[in-house]
Motif scaffolding. Sequence first.
Motif, PDB file in Angstrom:
ATOM      1  N   CYS A 123     -22.008  89.648 -23.764  1.00 33.04           N
ATOM      2  CA  CYS A 123     -23.081  89.983 -24.715  1.00 33.04           C
ATOM      3  C   CYS A 123     -23.930  88.766 -25.044  1.00 33.04           C
TER       4      CYS A 123
ATOM      5  N   TYR B 225     -32.160  87.735 -22.646  1.00 28.27           N
ATOM      6  CA  TYR B 225     -33.210  88.685 -23.026  1.00 28.27           C
ATOM      7  C   TYR B 225     -34.085  88.170 -24.171  1.00 28.27           C
TER       8      TYR B 225
ATOM      9  N   ASP C 285     -25.085  95.754 -37.789  1.00 31.11           N
ATOM     10  CA  ASP C 285     -26.254  96.245 -37.066  1.00 31.11           C
ATOM     11  C   ASP C 285     -25.990  96.533 -35.593  1.00 31.11           C
ATOM     12  N   LEU C 286     -25.119  95.745 -34.991  1.00 25.35           N
ATOM     13  CA  LEU C 286     -24.954  95.823 -33.539  1.00 25.35           C
ATOM     14  C   LEU C 286     -23.494  96.017 -33.170  1.00 25.35           C
TER      15      LEU C 286
ATOM     16  N   SER D 114     -26.617  96.753 -25.785  1.00 31.35           N
ATOM     17  CA  SER D 114     -27.254  96.693 -27.103  1.00 31.35           C
ATOM     18  C   SER D 114     -28.090  95.429 -27.277  1.00 31.35           C
ATOM     19  N   TYR D 115     -27.848  94.454 -26.396  1.00 30.48           N
ATOM     20  CA  TYR D 115     -28.578  93.171 -26.508  1.00 30.48           C
ATOM     21  C   TYR D 115     -29.825  93.119 -25.633  1.00 30.48           C
ATOM     22  N   MET D 116     -30.070  94.214 -24.915  1.00 26.54           N
ATOM     23  CA  MET D 116     -31.301  94.300 -24.089  1.00 26.54           C
ATOM     24  C   MET D 116     -32.338  95.089 -24.875  1.00 26.54           C
ATOM     25  N   ASN D 117     -32.764  94.528 -25.989  1.00 23.21           N
ATOM     26  CA  ASN D 117     -33.565  95.305 -26.927  1.00 23.21           C
ATOM     27  C   ASN D 117     -34.741  94.454 -27.373  1.00 23.21           C
ATOM     28  N   GLU D 118     -35.907  95.002 -27.235  1.00 30.67           N
ATOM     29  CA  GLU D 118     -37.112  94.214 -27.554  1.00 30.67           C
ATOM     30  C   GLU D 118     -37.114  93.696 -28.982  1.00 30.67           C
ATOM     31  N   ARG D 119     -36.555  94.474 -29.889  1.00 31.64           N
ATOM     32  CA  ARG D 119     -36.624  94.027 -31.289  1.00 31.64           C
ATOM     33  C   ARG D 119     -35.734  92.807 -31.548  1.00 31.64           C
ATOM     34  N   LEU D 120     -34.893  92.477 -30.580  1.00 25.08           N
ATOM     35  CA  LEU D 120     -34.032  91.292 -30.770  1.00 25.08           C
ATOM     36  C   LEU D 120     -34.681  90.005 -30.264  1.00 25.08           C
TER      37      LEU D 120
END
Lengths: 236, 236
Positions: B34, B41, B78-79, B85-91
Motif C-alpha cells: 500500500c 500514485y 478513512d482508508l 484504495s491508494y490509487m485514488n485521485e483525491r489522495l
Amino acid sequence: MKHLDVCLTPDLLHLHKLDNSIVVVADIFRATSCMVTGLAYGVKSITPVATIEECKLLQDRGFIAAAERDAHKVEGFDLDNSPFSYMNERLIGSEIAMTTTNGTLSIAKARASAVKVMVGAFLNLGALANHLKSEQYDVLVLCAGWKGRPNLEDTLFAGALAEALKDQFMLREDGTLMAQRLYNQSRENLLASVSNSSHVRRLQRLGIHKDIAYCLQTDLYDVVPVLRGTTLVAMN
Amino acid sequence: MKHLDVCLTPDLLHLHKLDNSIVVVADIFRATSCMVTGLAYGVKSITPVATIEECKLLQDRGFIAAAERDAHKVEGFDLDNSPFSYMNERLIGSEIAMTTTNGTLSIAKARASAVKVMVGAFLNLGALANHLKSEQYDVLVLCAGWKGRPNLEDTLFAGALAEALKDQFMLREDGTLMAQRLYNQSRENLLASVSNSSHVRRLQRLGIHKDIAYCLQTDLYDVVPVLRGTTLVAMN
C-alpha cells in the motif's frame, strides 16, 4: 485432528501456547544428536542444564559433565559436544550433565510449559515420528537455532518431522510450510544442502566434518529421549 | 564488502545490530505494498504509527487515516488496507496516517536504531535494489510477519531482495540463505507458491484475491519510500 507447528528459534517460543503440546527440541549440530547417540549407546540419563555453573554443580555431585560454548568444550569438564564422544563403553549406565550454547537452553525454556519435552535428531527421526503418532497431544518442533537466530539444519529437521507426520497432523503455519519446503528441496542430499550454512562454516573451521556428516544420517537409532522431571531418559 | 541480513520477524530484531544498517521493512500483504502504491500514485507522505490511538490523533489533525487490525479496516477511519484504495485521485498530495497489525509496528521498531528505514515490496523491488547498491550501508530486511511469527510472503520478498543484491553484498546468515532458497524455488510462480500460506488463507476468507495477485507483481513502480523523521516520503 492434532496440530504440528514449528518454532524456528527459542526467542519466538513466547508466541506458542504449549499447554496441550509435546515440544520436540532439535539442535542437530550437535546437542540433540549427542543426546540421542548417548542414550542409544546405553547412557542412563542426561540432565540438560542452561548454565555452566549448574553443570559444574552436578559434576561435583558425581555426574559426568559435558559443557560446550560456541562449539568448544569448556575447560574443566569431562566431555565435549561431539556425538562420537558418546559412543564410549565407560558411559554405559552413567548419568551425564550437559550444557550447550543453544540446545540445553531450549530444553530449559520448553520445560516450563510443555506437556512433555522430547529430543529429536535425524538420527532418531522415524522412531520419534512413530511415537508422536501414538500420542494424543499437539506437537511443537522447537529449533534451537544459534543464539536466538534461526538456522538451516534445525529448520531442515523440523521440515523432515513435519513431512513424516503430515498425514496425522494438521500443518497450518507458515514456519512449518517453509521448513517443509526447505527439507523437500534438499532431502536427497542434506550434506550438500548445509554446506554453506553459517554453523557448518563455524564447525568446519574446527575440523568437525565427521560430526556433520554423522548428524545428518537418518534413523540410525530407535531411541526416543523424553524429559522426566529434569532428566532425559530413553522412553521404553 | 557490505552485508545483507534478514530478520524473519520483528520479535527477533533485538538480535541485530543496526548502527550501520539500512532497515528495509516488508509487509507484502499489504501494508508496504500500500505504501509503495500510494507514494507512486502521488500521495505526499505516509506516517506509520504503531497504535490506533496515535492514528486517531493524526486524523484529528487533518491526516487521511488508515487503520487495519487483523486484516480488517477499523471503524471510524478513512482508508482500508487494500492497495487499490491508494490509487485514488483525491489522495494526490495528501498526508496519510497509517497503522496496521504488523507493518507499521515493524517500522516503529526499526526506527529506534537503524541508520535509515526504507519500505520494500515486490512492486518496487528493482528500484529499491538499485538504490541500496548505491548506499554505503549494510542492509537488514525486516519481515513484518504475522503477530511476531515469520510468514511466507515477507520471507519470499527478503529472498528476492537478497538475490537482487547478492553480487554487491555478503550474505552470510542462515535466515538469508533460507529466504533465498524459498524464493528461488518459487520465483516462477509466486502466486501459486503462497496459495497455502496462512495469511493468504486469512485474506481469501475476506475475498481479497485481487489484492494478493497485485502485491506479488514485480517492478510496477520506481518509487523508494524512505522514512524522514516519522514520515515516509518518496526518495528523489
